[in-house]
Design a protein around this motif. Sequence first.
Motif, PDB file in Angstrom:
ATOM      1  N   SER A  17      26.636  15.523  -0.722  1.00  0.00           N
ATOM      2  CA  SER A  17      24.469  15.818  -0.192  1.00  0.00           C
ATOM      3  C   SER A  17      23.934  17.638  -0.056  1.00  0.00           C
ATOM      4  CB  SER A  17      24.671  15.814   0.981  1.00  0.00           C
ATOM      5  OG  SER A  17      24.799  16.284   1.945  1.00  0.00           O
ATOM      6  N   GLU A  18      24.341  18.140  -0.166  1.00  0.00           N
ATOM      7  CA  GLU A  18      23.958  19.331  -0.941  1.00  0.00           C
ATOM      8  C   GLU A  18      23.809  19.723  -2.504  1.00  0.00           C
ATOM      9  OE1 GLU A  18      26.578  19.608   1.591  1.00  0.00           O
ATOM     10  OE2 GLU A  18      25.588  19.678   2.562  1.00  0.00           O
ATOM     11  N   GLU A  19      25.370  18.924  -2.694  1.00  0.00           N
ATOM     12  CA  GLU A  19      24.936  19.790  -4.683  1.00  0.00           C
ATOM     13  C   GLU A  19      23.770  18.137  -4.781  1.00  0.00           C
ATOM     14  OE1 GLU A  19      29.145  20.456  -6.066  1.00  0.00           O
ATOM     15  OE2 GLU A  19      28.906  17.816  -5.129  1.00  0.00           O
ATOM     16  N   LEU A  20      23.869  17.330  -4.387  1.00  0.00           N
ATOM     17  CA  LEU A  20      22.803  16.156  -4.401  1.00  0.00           C
ATOM     18  C   LEU A  20      21.468  16.329  -4.471  1.00  0.00           C
ATOM     19  CD1 LEU A  20      22.265  13.456  -5.356  1.00  0.00           C
ATOM     20  CD2 LEU A  20      22.927  12.881  -3.538  1.00  0.00           C
ATOM     21  N   LEU A  21      21.250  17.460  -3.058  1.00  0.00           N
ATOM     22  CA  LEU A  21      20.116  18.066  -3.438  1.00  0.00           C
ATOM     23  C   LEU A  21      19.870  19.582  -4.353  1.00  0.00           C
ATOM     24  CD1 LEU A  21      19.526  17.992   0.835  1.00  0.00           C
ATOM     25  CD2 LEU A  21      17.624  16.974  -0.914  1.00  0.00           C
ATOM     26  N   LYS A  22      20.506  20.217  -4.327  1.00  0.00           N
ATOM     27  CA  LYS A  22      20.375  21.162  -6.034  1.00  0.00           C
ATOM     28  C   LYS A  22      19.548  20.609  -6.516  1.00  0.00           C
ATOM     29  CE  LYS A  22      23.753  23.195  -7.397  1.00  0.00           C
ATOM     30  NZ  LYS A  22      24.922  23.653  -7.709  1.00  0.00           N
ATOM     31  N   TYR A  23      20.674  19.612  -7.274  1.00  0.00           N
ATOM     32  CA  TYR A  23      20.256  18.250  -8.567  1.00  0.00           C
ATOM     33  C   TYR A  23      19.335  17.887  -8.087  1.00  0.00           C
ATOM     34  CZ  TYR A  23      25.372  19.824  -9.794  1.00  0.00           C
ATOM     35  OH  TYR A  23      26.626  20.719 -10.273  1.00  0.00           O
ATOM     36  N   ALA A  24      18.892  17.483  -7.655  1.00  0.00           N
ATOM     37  CA  ALA A  24      17.349  16.504  -7.110  1.00  0.00           C
ATOM     38  C   ALA A  24      16.305  17.364  -7.194  1.00  0.00           C
ATOM     39  CB  ALA A  24      17.396  16.102  -5.873  1.00  0.00           C
ATOM     40  N   GLU A  25      16.357  18.706  -7.269  1.00  0.00           N
ATOM     41  CA  GLU A  25      15.139  20.009  -7.093  1.00  0.00           C
ATOM     42  C   GLU A  25      15.066  19.738  -9.000  1.00  0.00           C
ATOM     43  OE1 GLU A  25      14.119  24.133  -6.844  1.00  0.00           O
ATOM     44  OE2 GLU A  25      15.461  23.648  -5.386  1.00  0.00           O
ATOM     45  N   PRO A  26      15.864  19.928  -9.749  1.00  0.00           N
ATOM     46  CA  PRO A  26      15.345  20.576 -10.876  1.00  0.00           C
ATOM     47  C   PRO A  26      14.357  19.199 -12.232  1.00  0.00           C
ATOM     48  CG  PRO A  26      17.551  20.756 -11.106  1.00  0.00           C
ATOM     49  CD  PRO A  26      16.905  20.716  -9.035  1.00  0.00           C
ATOM     50  N   PHE A  27      15.531  18.117 -11.157  1.00  0.00           N
ATOM     51  CA  PHE A  27      14.626  16.976 -12.274  1.00  0.00           C
ATOM     52  C   PHE A  27      13.150  16.031 -10.982  1.00  0.00           C
ATOM     53  CE2 PHE A  27      19.315  17.353 -13.596  1.00  0.00           C
ATOM     54  CZ  PHE A  27      18.856  17.010 -14.806  1.00  0.00           C
ATOM     55  N   LYS A  28      13.053  17.313 -10.090  1.00  0.00           N
ATOM     56  CA  LYS A  28      12.127  16.240  -8.983  1.00  0.00           C
ATOM     57  C   LYS A  28      11.820  14.886  -8.686  1.00  0.00           C
ATOM     58  CE  LYS A  28       8.479  18.851 -11.850  1.00  0.00           C
ATOM     59  NZ  LYS A  28       9.146  20.247 -11.428  1.00  0.00           N
ATOM     60  N   LEU A  29      13.264  14.506  -7.777  1.00  0.00           N
ATOM     61  CA  LEU A  29      13.439  12.967  -7.310  1.00  0.00           C
ATOM     62  C   LEU A  29      13.408  13.989  -5.715  1.00  0.00           C
ATOM     63  CD1 LEU A  29      16.911  12.532  -9.215  1.00  0.00           C
ATOM     64  CD2 LEU A  29      15.344  11.813  -9.229  1.00  0.00           C
ATOM     65  N   ASP A  30      12.295  13.222  -5.411  1.00  0.00           N
ATOM     66  CA  ASP A  30      11.958  13.232  -4.243  1.00  0.00           C
ATOM     67  C   ASP A  30      12.920  12.395  -2.875  1.00  0.00           C
ATOM     68  OD1 ASP A  30      10.603  13.756  -1.882  1.00  0.00           O
ATOM     69  OD2 ASP A  30       9.527  12.106  -1.970  1.00  0.00           O
ATOM     70  N   ILE A  31      14.190  13.203  -2.229  1.00  0.00           N
ATOM     71  CA  ILE A  31      14.934  12.566  -1.269  1.00  0.00           C
ATOM     72  C   ILE A  31      14.793  13.536  -0.143  1.00  0.00           C
ATOM     73  CG2 ILE A  31      15.988  11.144  -2.783  1.00  0.00           C
ATOM     74  CD1 ILE A  31      18.702  13.662  -2.813  1.00  0.00           C
ATOM     75  N   ASN A  32      15.167  13.502   1.140  1.00  0.00           N
ATOM     76  CA  ASN A  32      15.229  14.580   2.068  1.00  0.00           C
ATOM     77  C   ASN A  32      16.891  14.576   2.442  1.00  0.00           C
ATOM     78  OD1 ASN A  32      16.113  12.702   4.030  1.00  0.00           O
ATOM     79  ND2 ASN A  32      13.547  11.998   4.723  1.00  0.00           N
ATOM     80  N   LYS A  33      17.203  15.691   3.297  1.00  0.00           N
ATOM     81  CA  LYS A  33      18.654  15.532   3.350  1.00  0.00           C
ATOM     82  C   LYS A  33      19.039  14.226   4.104  1.00  0.00           C
ATOM     83  CE  LYS A  33      21.831  18.170   4.996  1.00  0.00           C
ATOM     84  NZ  LYS A  33      23.311  17.874   4.631  1.00  0.00           N
ATOM     85  N   ALA A  34      18.546  13.598   4.657  1.00  0.00           N
ATOM     86  CA  ALA A  34      18.886  11.801   5.416  1.00  0.00           C
ATOM     87  C   ALA A  34      19.598  11.641   4.578  1.00  0.00           C
ATOM     88  CB  ALA A  34      18.421  12.068   6.670  1.00  0.00           C
ATOM     89  N   GLN A  35      18.405  11.104   3.421  1.00  0.00           N
ATOM     90  CA  GLN A  35      18.556  10.914   2.316  1.00  0.00           C
ATOM     91  C   GLN A  35      19.932  10.529   1.099  1.00  0.00           C
ATOM     92  OE1 GLN A  35      14.747  11.040   0.422  1.00  0.00           O
ATOM     93  NE2 GLN A  35      14.198   9.036   1.363  1.00  0.00           N
TER      94      GLN A  35
END
Length: 86
Positions: A17-35
């Motif tokens: 989930s930490e990697e997913l959040l890291k990758y989401a940021e530059p692609f402007k994917l709006d997801i939170n930690k629970a998601q």
Amino acid sequence: MKIFENIVNHKINNITSEELLKYAEPFKLDINKAQADKIAQYLRSKKVNIFNDKERVSLIKEIAKVTGPETAKEVNKLFVLFIKDK
């Protein structure tokens, strides 16, 4: 290019989930930690091949249940970028 597919699928199927959040940021994917936790858990449990249209569509439907349809569409766009670059 089978090796490229294997590398990409391996990374997706083992993402945290930490990697997913890291990758989401530059692609402007709006997801939170629970998601991110739910998506990462699903990805690790299913071993999805994103290069297989049927498997990818099923995955996107599951992501939409967790994050909503707009975010799922954005994730799909990201997957399509990986697929087209092969």
